[in-house]
Design a protein around this motif. Structure first.
Motif, short mmCIF file in Angstrom:
data_model
loop_
_atom_site.label_atom_id
_atom_site.label_comp_id
_atom_site.label_asym_id
_atom_site.label_seq_id
_atom_site.Cartn_x
_atom_site.Cartn_y
_atom_site.Cartn_z
N PRO A 245 45.81 4.62 39.18
CA PRO A 245 47.04 4.03 39.74
C PRO A 245 47.04 2.52 39.52
CG PRO A 245 45.49 4.59 41.48
CD PRO A 245 44.90 5.15 40.21
N LEU A 246 48.22 1.93 39.52
CA LEU A 246 48.35 0.50 39.23
C LEU A 246 47.55 -0.36 40.21
CD1 LEU A 246 52.14 0.20 38.32
CD2 LEU A 246 50.18 0.18 36.77
N LYS A 247 47.39 0.10 41.43
CA LYS A 247 46.66 -0.69 42.43
C LYS A 247 45.18 -0.78 42.10
CE LYS A 247 45.97 3.17 45.66
NZ LYS A 247 44.52 3.22 45.48
N ASP A 248 44.69 0.12 41.23
CA ASP A 248 43.27 0.12 40.87
C ASP A 248 43.00 -0.57 39.54
OD1 ASP A 248 42.73 1.47 43.19
OD2 ASP A 248 42.58 3.45 42.24
N ILE A 249 44.06 -0.99 38.84
CA ILE A 249 43.89 -1.66 37.55
C ILE A 249 43.97 -3.16 37.80
CG2 ILE A 249 44.73 -1.91 35.20
CD1 ILE A 249 46.10 0.83 35.54
N GLU A 250 42.87 -3.87 37.62
CA GLU A 250 42.82 -5.28 37.98
C GLU A 250 42.61 -6.17 36.77
OE1 GLU A 250 39.87 -5.76 41.04
OE2 GLU A 250 41.38 -5.39 42.60
N SER A 251 43.12 -7.39 36.89
CA SER A 251 42.97 -8.39 35.84
C SER A 251 43.31 -9.75 36.44
CB SER A 251 43.92 -8.08 34.68
OG SER A 251 43.85 -9.07 33.67
N PHE B 175 54.03 -15.62 45.77
CA PHE B 175 52.73 -15.09 45.37
C PHE B 175 51.90 -14.72 46.59
CE2 PHE B 175 53.60 -17.11 41.20
CZ PHE B 175 53.27 -16.04 40.38
N ALA B 176 51.91 -15.58 47.59
CA ALA B 176 51.12 -15.31 48.79
C ALA B 176 51.58 -14.03 49.49
CB ALA B 176 51.21 -16.50 49.74
N SER B 177 52.89 -13.81 49.53
CA SER B 177 53.42 -12.63 50.20
C SER B 177 53.04 -11.34 49.48
CB SER B 177 54.95 -12.72 50.31
OG SER B 177 55.55 -12.62 49.02
N CYS B 178 52.70 -11.46 48.20
CA CYS B 178 52.29 -10.29 47.41
C CYS B 178 50.78 -10.21 47.26
CB CYS B 178 52.95 -10.32 46.03
SG CYS B 178 54.75 -10.22 46.07
N ASN B 179 50.07 -11.06 48.02
CA ASN B 179 48.61 -11.09 47.98
C ASN B 179 48.06 -11.43 46.60
OD1 ASN B 179 48.16 -10.37 50.76
ND2 ASN B 179 48.78 -8.28 50.22
N LYS C 118 41.68 -12.63 39.99
CA LYS C 118 41.81 -11.21 39.70
C LYS C 118 42.65 -10.53 40.77
CE LYS C 118 38.53 -9.06 37.59
NZ LYS C 118 37.28 -8.34 37.24
N THR C 119 43.63 -9.76 40.30
CA THR C 119 44.51 -9.02 41.20
C THR C 119 44.96 -7.75 40.51
OG1 THR C 119 46.44 -9.24 42.65
CG2 THR C 119 46.66 -10.13 40.43
N SER C 120 45.71 -6.92 41.19
CA SER C 120 46.08 -5.62 40.62
C SER C 120 47.40 -5.69 39.86
CB SER C 120 46.20 -4.57 41.73
OG SER C 120 47.35 -4.81 42.52
N GLU C 121 47.58 -4.73 38.96
CA GLU C 121 48.85 -4.59 38.25
C GLU C 121 49.99 -4.37 39.24
OE1 GLU C 121 49.80 -4.79 35.11
OE2 GLU C 121 47.89 -4.99 34.06
N PHE C 122 49.72 -3.61 40.28
CA PHE C 122 50.75 -3.34 41.28
C PHE C 122 51.20 -4.64 41.96
CE2 PHE C 122 51.92 -2.40 45.71
CZ PHE C 122 52.99 -1.54 45.51
N ALA C 123 50.24 -5.49 42.36
CA ALA C 123 50.57 -6.74 43.05
C ALA C 123 51.33 -7.68 42.13
CB ALA C 123 49.30 -7.41 43.55
#
Length: 435
Positions: A344-350, A372-376, A401-406
């Motif tokens: 899932p997109l929440k597990d794909i990080e970059s 950006f802050a509101s989306c973590n 590093k953050t998720s594709e979903f974020a």
């Protein structure tokens, strides 16, 4: 073992002509190398009257594909016609008749691969080979199937489209705009008739699907991938990349979480460190890097397209076809994992690079930061650059590093903001490790 194998062709375009010419002109030597004699029996073409770059006797040409596929004397069918539906219909017939099929058709494999291998399971005398479908002259299919058969792969990535690599190379080298270099690529014949296949990452995605199947035994649909092309890359992005020792490449990336039996498959322009061998592969060349649990990292570089490079791959498949006909063996992907799912997109990080065209006004930076802050999403670096319009500015920022979903959430919110004047442009900052 037959004394002579007969080969038929569906399509006689650039690649097929290269195969025919080399096998015809070097018949004696190639028969010795391939371990059996052969006859180039019949070729199906759209128009027999069309002039070609190779001399084929009229009696060996037909406009009816069934003359090739249904011919009981033809042992090997080389499908080099392209397209999906018609090609699949003919390949299906050939498999059901127990013939060996050779194809360079990555689009057909991507869309119909599950059905094709389902048919093969029911027709054990048949077989399909497809070395020419990915990376032209680089024997990456054979490497996965044979040379690296002992390995499980945590990461596969690389440059799978020479057209995009050519465009990006010239943009960086000459400080030339995307539109100017694309026009040259069209004149040189590097761009597909449907240029969106190259430019929008679809060609690379088809090839990535083939590699994902070979490595993990799962056919991944385009709808399950992240697929982004190179249309919106500007010189500003190239300059920033150079300043920070990166280079922009259109990458195909396949990552595996072995413990969770999940994979991600993506194609996108990425910032790749200049210390990475793949970052230094330029012009129309392709490169594929594989991270195996036993061998470690291997990098394969070569011509990704062109008549001779692709013809070389097709002839390699013909050699394998002869072996299969002699042994009645059928290939099974070595790394099939039952129940492999997509991450899932929440597990794909970059980490990400984002370019924004914004209003040059008080409060803009604060608003951007709050989104950006509101989306973590945590900002690592932020620079403001001069815009060609007096009341606008470019914002260049990178994230931790953050998720594709974020990042998708953040970009959607940015696009809706009054301060942001264009759709955000995003590059992944690629880390050549599976984590």
């Amino acid at each position: 073992m037959k004394s002579k194998y007969k080969i038929g062709f569906l399509g006689m375009g650039t690649v097929a002509q290269g195969v025919w010419r080399h096998l015809e002109e070097n018949h004696s030597e190639m028969s010795r190398r391939l371990g059996a004699d052969y006859e180039l029996s019949l070729a199906c073409v759209r128009s027999i009257a069309k002039k070609r770059g190779v001399d084929i006797p009229a009696e060996k040409l037909t406009e009816n594909p069934d003359d090739v596929v249904l011919n009981p004397e033809i042992d090997i069918v080389c499908e080099l016609m392209g397209g999906v539906d018609e090609a699949f219909k003919l390949v299906k017939k050939a498999i059901e008749l127990g013939k060996i099929v050779i194809t360079a058709n990555k689009a057909m494999l991507c869309e119909k691969g599950a059905e094709i291998f389902g048919l093969l399971a029911k027709n054990p005398k048949s077989q399909i080979f497809f070395e020419a479908s990915v990376a032209g002259g680089i024997p990456i299919i054979k490497s996965l199937r044979e040379g690296l058969v002992a390995n499980n792969f945590s990461l596969i990535y690389g440059i799978l489209n020479g057209t995009c690599n050519y465009i990006l190379t010239r943009m960086e080298r000459e400080n030339a705009s995307y539109d100017a270099v694309l026009a040259d690529a069209r004149r040189l014949g590097y761009v597909e008739a449907d240029e969106s296949l190259d430019i929008d990452g679809i060609d690379s995605a088809h090839k990535a699907a083939v590699l994902a199947y070979l490595a993990y035994g799962r056919w991944v649909k385009l709808s399950e991938m992240i697929v982004t092309g190179i249309r919106d890359i500007r010189l500003e992005d190239m300059i920033w990349a150079r300043e920070f020792n990166y280079r922009i490449k259109l990458l195909a990336s396949i990552k595996s979480d072995t413990a969770a039996k999940k994979i991600s498959v993506a194609v996108y322009p990425a910032l790749l460190s200049l210390s990475d061998v793949v970052a230094n592969v330029n012009e129309v060349f392709n490169a594929v890097a594989l991270e195996g649990d036993l061998v470690g990292r291997t990098v394969h570089i070569g011509r990704g397209a062109g008549q001779n490079a692709t013809a070389s791959a097709v002839i390699s498949d013909i050699a394998d076809a002869f072996k299969a006909l002699n042994s009645n063996s059928q290939y099974v992907p070595h790394s099939v994992q039952n129940g492999v799912e997509m991450m899932p997109l929440k597990d794909i990080e970059s980490s990400f690079y984002i370019r924004l065209a914004v209003k040059d006004a008080t409060g803009t930076l604060a608003k951007i930061a709050s989104i950006f802050a509101s989306c973590n999403v945590s900002i690592e670096l932020l620079e403001q650059k001069k815009h060609e319009n007096a009341d606008e500015a470019w914002l260049i920022l990178t994230t931790h590093k953050t998720s594709e979903f974020a990042i998708q959430q953040a970009c959607s919110a940015l696009e809706s903001s009054e301060q942001v004047l264009e759709k955000p442009f995003v590059l992944r900052i690629f880390e050549n490790s599976p984590s």
